[in-house]
Structures are given as C-alpha cells and as structure tokens.
Enzyme design. Structure first.
Site, mmCIF file in Angstrom:
data_model
loop_
_atom_site.group_PDB
_atom_site.id
_atom_site.type_symbol
_atom_site.label_atom_id
_atom_site.label_comp_id
_atom_site.label_asym_id
_atom_site.label_seq_id
_atom_site.Cartn_x
_atom_site.Cartn_y
_atom_site.Cartn_z
ATOM 1 N N CYS A 191 0.824 -1.211 0.000
ATOM 2 C CA CYS A 191 0.000 0.000 0.000
ATOM 3 C C CYS A 191 0.857 1.261 0.000
ATOM 4 O O CYS A 191 0.370 2.341 -0.287
ATOM 5 C CB CYS A 191 -0.959 -0.009 1.184
ATOM 6 S SG CYS A 191 -0.144 -0.344 2.740
ATOM 7 N N HIS A 248 18.655 0.007 -1.822
ATOM 8 C CA HIS A 248 17.260 0.410 -1.598
ATOM 9 C C HIS A 248 16.425 -0.776 -1.112
ATOM 10 O O HIS A 248 15.676 -0.649 -0.137
ATOM 11 C CB HIS A 248 16.667 0.977 -2.894
ATOM 12 C CG HIS A 248 15.234 1.379 -2.740
ATOM 13 N ND1 HIS A 248 14.860 2.599 -2.219
ATOM 14 C CD2 HIS A 248 14.079 0.718 -2.990
ATOM 15 C CE1 HIS A 248 13.542 2.674 -2.157
ATOM 16 N NE2 HIS A 248 13.046 1.536 -2.633
#
Lengths: 446, 289
Positions: free
Chosen positions: A50, A105
């Site tokens: 989300c 990342h």
C-alpha cells in the site's frame, strides 16, 4: 547485465499518484509476463504494497527506458506530447536506480527503514511474497533470487540485532490508533471492515485487541469474510460476515469503516456514502481507507459529518511513536553496509563465473583433444595388445588427462573466484590470457 | 467606578492573577508543547503523557488556590453579591471553576484552556462591583425563593457554559479532522464522541436546572402577582434560551442529531444566555427597587 529499480513510494508520491501506478496482486502475474516477454528483461520481480510499487529487473542498458514505457502503457497513462515519457508529476515521483543503489534500496525497504511505520515487520512478508510470485511465474533468475533472499535475511538481522521493530505498529494498527483517537474507547462502537485479506485480518485483530466488540466483515467472497469473522469470534469478539450487497445497509449503522480490499477500483462511491448518511441523521461516520488504489471515493470527505482518511493521513499518527526507533536506524545502516559488502562479493564472483566456466570448458576441451590424440597414438604403437589391455591404457590416459588438467586449472580458477569477489581486473586479464569467449563478457555489472 | 473594599478586591485580584497564570499554562501546553507518547490515563479512554499530566495538575492547583481566595472574597461580600450583575458574575466564575476542578479532567488541557478565560473574565468583571460587604441586601432578596431561584439558574448557566465549551472543542476538533491536521493540537483535544457525550450530559443537566430555575421563578411570581413578567426582557431571553437548549435535546433524542448542526444550536443557546445575563436589566425589573 544491470540491475534496475523503478518505483514509487509514500516518500515520493501522495496516494493519489501512487494509486495510478499501483499493481494490485491480481495484476502482478500479467505484469511479470509482459516485463519478461514483451520488455525483453532477463529477470523481473514486483514489490507492491500500500505504500510502494517497485519493479526490480535485470537487463541491459535499454531496460530502464523499457520499464518506464511499460508503466505508462500498462496503466494507460497519458504521455507527454511528442514523447513517450510519463506525465511530469508521475515522472517526478518515480525513482530510478541501478545496481548498487537498487540493492541498497531493497535492503533498506526489507529492514523497515524506508517504511512509513519505521520498523514495521509486514514488509518482510511482502518482499517474500514478491519473490515467491516471481518464482511462480518464472520471471526471476539467479541474480534477483539471490538479491531478494539477501534482502529478507538483511531484514531479519535488522529486527533481531537492533530494536528497530520494538513498539512499531502495522499500518492496520495505525488505522486503529487513529480510530481510537477519534472515538476514544472503541467498545460499543460498530466497526465495518471492507475486505477480508491479510491487511483486513491484521486490522481486525488490532480492532478487537483495542476493545472493539462488534465487527462486521463485508467481502465479495462471503466465505472469506466468514472465515475472518470466525477468527475474530475466537478472540471473543462479536463478529459476523455480511453480504457485499448489504454493504449500504450496514453503512447506516456503522460508526467506523475500515477499508482495505485489494480491488483495483473504488468499491464505495460518494453517492453510496451520501445515501447512508441520510439514514444516520448527522451521526458522524469515520472511514479509514488503507487500500491502494483507494476503496472509497475521496470526495466523501466533503460530506457533512463524514470523516474519511487515507493511508497518507496515517503518517501523522505513526510519526508520533517513531522517535525511539529512529535512533536505531544507525544500527540498521551498519547491518545494511555489511550486507552490501557481502552482496558485492557475491555479484563480483557471479561476474567472474562466465570466465571461470569458459576457462574450465577450454581446459576440458584441450584435455579431451590431447587425450584422444594420445589414445590414437597408443593404439597404433601398441597394436599387439588385446582390446581389454587397450581399454585399460585408454582409461589410464583419460585419468592422467583429468588429473593433469584439474591440477593445472585449479589455481587459476581459485584465483578467478577470489579476484571476482574483490572485483579485481585479473578476471579480465585471465580471460584475455586464455583468449576466452564468454556469453556476457561485455555486459558485466559494474 | 466604585471598587470593592480593600480585602475583597485584594482576594479577587490575586485570584485573577492565579487564573491568568493557569490560563497561560493551559494555552502554552495546547499551542506550543509537543506531545509525547501518551501513557497516563487522565480519564477512561483519554491518555496524556506524564509531563502534560503534571502540568495540568499544577494548573489545577493554581486554580484551586485562586478558587480559595475568591471564596474568601465571596464570603466577605455576603448575600449582597446577588444585588449586582458583577457580583453574580463572580459567583458564577467560582461555581464554574469548582465544577471544572471536580469534573473537567475529561477534556485534557483543552477544557481548562477554554474555561479559564471565562472564569478570568467573570472574575475581572466582579472586580468592578461596589463594596458589597457594606451594602444592605435588596428587599427582594429577603425572599429565600429568589435566592434559591438565582442559585439554580447560576448552576444551570455553569452547566450550559460547559456544554458551550465542549461544543467549541467539538467544532475545533471537527475542523482539524476535516482539514486532516492530525498532529499537534488535535492530539490534545478530546475525541469527538467524548466531547459529544459531555455536551449532551452538560446540556441535559443545564436544561433541567434551567427548568427548575424557571419553576422556582414562577413560584416566586405567585408571591408577586403585580409583576408582569412577560414584559421583562430577562425572562423572555431566559425562556428563549430554554427553548433553544430544549430544541437541542429534542433533535438529539427524536432525530438523533449528533453532528455539527447540533453544536451550532448549543452555541446559539449560549450566546442567548450571555445576552440574557449581560444585555438585560439585572434582577427582575421593577420589583423590590
């Protein structure tokens, strides 16, 4: 060969933009198929939550542009005039990186450092799901497989070796915290849950443990809703599943609505909310939409006595309790650093692997050719021997060849592996010295 | 302007300074102090951090000290304080303060921040009263009924002031929620539903007391048949105020109104209440004067 990352997250884009680029679970298999086949990528994996939508890919120099084109076409986003680029707000929100930056990342993401709720543990499961989905649809190879496994391991280390996860909430728990701040005690309030997926289940459990005693689960598949309701009843909550077509009826009596379906479109329109409000006689209705793409039309927030919050609004709630965990980020960064070194060794060794394979293959070819010559010469000179003795000589020569080549090739192979791990130029020197041809010698990872 | 006698005014002045200090504490905590992890249960369902709790306790202690000093002043004024509006304002401030100290913790520091300016204003207003301890009570106050009537009305005013304060908190909270400002002041305000519950309770109690006050007034009227109450603006305003709060209760009970509109009704009722207190002649016009 390069590792690419193209993504968007809660840090770079509001939910309005993120939902335009979201890849719901039901869409991922098709997206992976397109990436692998139509975009010509060697490997691809999609991490979709989300708070983020990220594509990790292994390909060549043109792959980055292909990835952006894929996103634009997949979501049928309008392109800028006379170009194939995405619209400016989306382009600005996207982050792109290659190789080491992409790896770092993903390690940050899996460790929970990049999460909206710093230290939350759900992201680890989501990284694992991304890896499993990519495996299931055969879009992943050696590099991304290793990368994702190492990212999961890095996340585990971060949680075990630091206190980054201590006291961290899940997104669902943050939604419940928001409801609690709005309502005070949740006991006695009717809660309507839209969706019965993992996020809904986690949210429902938080609701019940926060005192909500009356929970209704509305799900398109009633059986799934009933399953979740049964789980909640086992926690001594008054929970029940309701048919999706009874949604509006329950909306009239609910105090709190928490929406977290995996639907790729809105499931509750402003007209439906307006209609429900007529029957509520100005009783406030609180709705928290933690789905991306959003489940509830954002215009509903403009209605009188309706309060609608989306996932980005939870930021204020979760930032209040992150102060202690932020201090742990330095410790996590050290873990990420050590994992990066380990990754670098692995990827360098992986880079040297084609040269090692070619050298071993080259040695085997030479060995086999020389052994064959020796065997033919031996058979001419030892023609008086019977067949059994000749075969014994052949075996002797073959063994001698294997032994010699093995002993000769072992030191350079070991050196190649070690040189590869530290990224030494010796790999290239040896490749040239032995005049080796490798399949991807000019596409190595920097 | 005639000032109170030396002791009364000193007590009231020092009390006002205490109220000012407490008000500054409440507003500093509301506007500038960053909230910490909430851990201390102020009342059921409402949590504040330990430092905030300590600050609220200190402000409450300052208010309690001020209330004690004001009580001394009120005792010094005696029954005569009911003669003039400013004297009644002082008594109103004191009752409001005591009610806040007993019941007001539910609003975290926000109710303190809203109540203390009203208390301070009413106390400062009471400073302009004449030296009441020297004056002889008006003839109409010789009737105990009227004193009972005034006391009940004052208690209803206090309850309805609480309802007004809670309504302002609700509207403030609602505005912040609509603007999605979920940090800072929002975290220091009580939840909407708790505010709503207290508006309802305070209005129920206040309206019941106002009804009782009007009832005792009617009984008093039986002793004074010459009094034409329908010509007295205070009576008319009071009855209109009662109607407004009754409207709130009716819409809440019968129509289930809970949202913004019912807050406006309470705010409107409070404004009328203030007008009936400040904007109309004190006590019953033409009686006993």
């Amino acid at each position: 060969m390069e590792i690419f990352l193209l993504g968007v997250s809660h840090k770079t884009a509001p939910v309005e933009l993120r939902e335009q680029l979201a890849l719901p679970p039901s869409h991922i298999p098709r997206a992976l198929h397109i990436l692998k086949n139509a975009c010509g990528l060697k490997e691809a994996a999609i991490l979709s939550t989300c708070n983020r939508a990220e594509i990790y890919a292994v390909g060549n120099a043109q792959s980055a542009a292909r990835l952006e084109r894929f996103l634009g076409r997949y979501h049928t986003l309008p392109s800028r005039a006379n170009s194939q680029h995405l619209p400016v707000p989306i382009t600005a929100a996207l982050y792109r990186s290659q190789n080491e930056a992409s790896v770092r990342h993903l390690f940050n993401v899996a460790s929970g450092v990049d999460s909206m709720v710093v230290g939350e543990s759900e992201i680890q499961g989501q990284v694992k799901t991304a890896l499993e989905t990519a495996h299931k649809h055969d879009s992943i190879g050696v590099v991304l497989d290793e990368l994702f496994r190492r990212a999961i391991a890095c996340g585990k280390r971060a949680r075990h070796e630091t206190a980054i996860g201590r006291g961290a909430q899940s997104v669902g728990a943050a939604a419940v915290e928001l409801a609690r701040q709005i309502f005070g005690p949740l006991a006695g309030h009717k809660v309507l849950l839209l969706g019965a997926g993992e996020m809904s289940a986690a949210t429902a459990r938080c609701l019940v443990s926060s005192g909500a005693s009356s929970v209704f689960v509305a799900n398109r598949t009633l059986a799934k809703g009933q399953e979740l309701a049964a789980q909640l009843r086992s926690q001594k909550a008054n929970a029940d599943a309701v048919h999706w077509n009874e949604l509006e009826e329950h909306l009239k009596s609910a105090d709190i609505v928490i929406a977290s379906t995996g639907a790729p479109h809105q499931v509750l329109s402003v007209a439906q909310v307006k209609n429900a409000m007529k029957g509520r006689r100005h009783r406030p209705l609180f709705m928290i939409d933690i789905a991306v793409p959003r489940d509830i039309d954002p215009a509903a927030h403009q209605l009188e006595d309706v309060f609608l919050f989306d996932i980005d609004d939870l930021r204020g709630v979760v930032e209040g309790n992150r102060s202690g965990r932020v201090d742990e980020i330095a410790g996590v960064e050290q873990i990420i650093e050590s994992e990066m070194e380990s990754w670098q060794r692995w990827i360098n060794a992986h880079q040297a692997r084609p040269v090692m394979t070619a050298l071993a293959h080259h040695a085997a070819q030479l060995r086999d050719a020389e052994v064959q010559n020796a065997m033919r010469g031996a058979r001419k000179k030892l023609a008086n021997l019977d067949e059994e003795s000749l075969q014994a000589v052949d075996e002797l020569l073959a063994g001698l060849g294997r032994s010699l080549s093995g002993k000769l090739i072992h030191p350079p192979l070991r050196h190649l592996r070690e040189a590869g791990e530290i990224g030494s130029d010796d790999v290239e020197v040896l490749r040239r010295a032995f005049n080796l041809e490798t399949n991807n010698s000019n596409n190595s990872l920097p | 302007m005639i000032w109170l006698s030396h002791y009364e005014s000193t007590f009231l002045f020092v009390a006002a300074v205490f109220y000012l200090a407490a008000m500054a504490g409440f507003w500093w905590q509301m506007l500038w102090r960053a909230p910490e992890d909430s851990s201390f249960p102020l009342v059921k369902g409402e949590f504040v951090d330990n430092k905030t709790f300590r600050l609220i306790r200190i402000c409450d202690l300052i208010l309690a000290a001020g209330a004690f000093l004001q009580l001394l002043a009120l005792l010094g004024q005696g029954k005569s304080l009911l003669d003039v509006r400013s004297g009644v304002a002082g008594l109103f401030a004191w009752i409001l303060l005591i009610a806040y100290l007993v019941l007001g913790r539910w609003g975290r520091s926000s109710l303190g921040a809203l109540v203390t300016p009203i208390v301070l204003f009413a106390t400062l207003f009471s400073l302009v009263a004449p030296p009441l301890h020297r004056s002889v009570p008006l003839a109409q106050l010789e009737t105990d009924w009227l004193i009972v009537h005034l006391s009940i009305i004052l208690i209803s005013y206090v309850a309805l002031t609480f309802a007004f304060g809670a309504s302002l908190i609700y509207l403030w909270q609602e505005k912040l929620l609509k603007q999605k400002q979920l940090r800072g002041i929002w975290q220091k305000l009580p939840s909407l539903l708790i505010a709503d519950e207290w508006i309802f309770r305070a209005t129920c109690f206040g309206t019941a007391m106002l009804t009782l006050g009007i009832g005792t007034g009617l009984l008093w009227l039986r002793l004074h048949p010459e009094y034409q109450f329908f010509r007295d603006p205070k009576v008319l305003f009071t009855i209109t105020t009662w109607n407004i709060f009754a409207l709130y209760l009716l819409t809440r009970w019968l129509l289930g109104w809970q949202g913004r509109r019912s807050r406006y009704i309470v705010v409107g009722g409070f404004i009328l209440m203030v007008i009936s207190f400040l904007g109309t002649p004190h006590l019953l016009a033409g009686v006993g004067r």
